[in-house]
Design a protein around this motif. Structure first.
Motif, PDB file in Angstrom:
ATOM      1  N   ASP A 138       0.826  -1.201   0.000  1.00 26.36           N
ATOM      2  CA  ASP A 138       0.000   0.000   0.000  1.00 26.36           C
ATOM      3  C   ASP A 138       0.865   1.258   0.000  1.00 26.36           C
ATOM      4  O   ASP A 138       0.593   2.217  -0.733  1.00 26.36           O
ATOM      5  N   VAL A 139       1.907   1.240   0.809  1.00 25.25           N
ATOM      6  CA  VAL A 139       2.827   2.380   0.863  1.00 25.25           C
ATOM      7  C   VAL A 139       3.562   2.521  -0.471  1.00 25.25           C
ATOM      8  O   VAL A 139       3.739   3.636  -0.991  1.00 25.25           O
ATOM      9  N   ALA A 140       3.963   1.394  -1.046  1.00 27.03           N
ATOM     10  CA  ALA A 140       4.677   1.417  -2.320  1.00 27.03           C
ATOM     11  C   ALA A 140       3.788   1.961  -3.432  1.00 27.03           C
ATOM     12  O   ALA A 140       4.234   2.747  -4.279  1.00 27.03           O
ATOM     13  N   LEU A 141       2.524   1.537  -3.442  1.00 29.78           N
ATOM     14  CA  LEU A 141       1.611   2.015  -4.480  1.00 29.78           C
ATOM     15  C   LEU A 141       1.343   3.509  -4.328  1.00 29.78           C
ATOM     16  O   LEU A 141       1.244   4.237  -5.320  1.00 29.78           O
ATOM     17  N   GLN A 142       1.238   3.973  -3.100  1.00 26.24           N
ATOM     18  CA  GLN A 142       1.065   5.411  -2.862  1.00 26.24           C
ATOM     19  C   GLN A 142       2.247   6.188  -3.432  1.00 26.24           C
ATOM     20  O   GLN A 142       2.074   7.231  -4.077  1.00 26.24           O
ATOM     21  N   ALA A 143       3.439   5.674  -3.217  1.00 27.63           N
ATOM     22  CA  ALA A 143       4.640   6.334  -3.735  1.00 27.63           C
ATOM     23  C   ALA A 143       4.638   6.350  -5.258  1.00 27.63           C
ATOM     24  O   ALA A 143       4.989   7.351  -5.884  1.00 27.63           O
ATOM     25  N   ALA A 144       4.240   5.232  -5.868  1.00 32.90           N
ATOM     26  CA  ALA A 144       4.169   5.157  -7.329  1.00 32.90           C
ATOM     27  C   ALA A 144       3.138   6.140  -7.862  1.00 32.90           C
ATOM     28  O   ALA A 144       3.362   6.809  -8.887  1.00 32.90           O
ATOM     29  N   MET A 145       2.001   6.246  -7.176  1.00 34.53           N
ATOM     30  CA  MET A 145       0.968   7.177  -7.610  1.00 34.53           C
ATOM     31  C   MET A 145       1.498   8.605  -7.644  1.00 34.53           C
ATOM     32  O   MET A 145       1.241   9.360  -8.584  1.00 34.53           O
ATOM     33  N   LEU A 146       2.278   8.978  -6.647  1.00 41.34           N
ATOM     34  CA  LEU A 146       2.819  10.335  -6.592  1.00 41.34           C
ATOM     35  C   LEU A 146       3.818  10.584  -7.722  1.00 41.34           C
ATOM     36  O   LEU A 146       3.875  11.685  -8.273  1.00 41.34           O
TER      37      LEU A 146
END
Length: 199
Positions: A12-20
């Motif tokens: 979840d944290v990784a996907l948030q970073a990718a989204m940014l």
């Protein structure tokens, strides 16, 4: 049967970073190096957890829609009065797109700048075009209901008005991306709402 090693990162944290990263750079300009660095993982871990870059982008787009797009949708529907609802939606967008904690502008508008360009995967292109159409449809549906409720004159072309407000919303995102201040964009919302048909 032996189990594989557990993931050493939070998806979840990784996907948030990718989204940014995608929000900041768009699909084409976001490099795998930038994505893996932001996500804190290597390429094999990225592929194993999210698929290729195209699949990762689709997941990031869905996350943006759920985390940010839904907030604007709620703003459009929480107010019983249609004019206040549209204004609240536009102001919600300004607040979101000028938040210093996030990339400026709108993920979908930034991404749609790549639509139709060489090297743009068809599935990503289709998803972004669909997101832009959905925004116009969201305004149109709210305005159609406003006509039915007598909050707009019966002769109102709610389709054209919906496209107008969707265009304003996209323009706010472009201006925010270019560095326009929150104050100046809120003034644009004031001007846009002056176009609201009189009953």
């Amino acid at each position: 049967m032996t189990r594989g090693r557990p993931r050493s990162f939070d998806p979840d944290v990784a996907l948030q970073a990718a989204m940014l990263v995608f929000w900041r750079d768009g699909f084409r300009a976001a490099s795998m190096a930038a994505l893996t660095a932001a996500m804190g993982i290597n390429k094999p871990s990225l592929y194993a957890a999210f698929g290729d870059k195209e699949q990762l982008y689709q997941k990031a787009l869905a996350r943006y829609a759920a985390r940010h797009g839904m907030a604007h949708y709620r703003a459009l529907h929480e107010q019983k009065d249609a004019r206040r609802a549209v204004e609240a939606c536009l102001r919600s967008r300004v607040d979101d797109q000028t938040d210093p904690a996030r990339p400026r502008g709108c993920f979908e508008v930034v991404g749609s700048a790549d639509c139709g360009t060489p090297g743009m995967p068809q599935s990503v292109d289709d998803a972004l075009r669909g997101a832009v159409r959905a925004q116009a449809a969201m305004f149109e549906a709210r305005l159609k209901r406003a006509v039915a409720l007598g909050q707009l004159p019966p002769e109102t072309d709610y389709r054209a008005l919906g496209v107008y407000f969707a265009t304003v919303a996209s323009g706010l995102a472009v201006q925010a991306r270019a560095g326009a201040s929150r104050k100046s964009l809120m003034a644009v919302v004031d001007s846009a709402m002056a176009a609201w048909p009189a009953r």
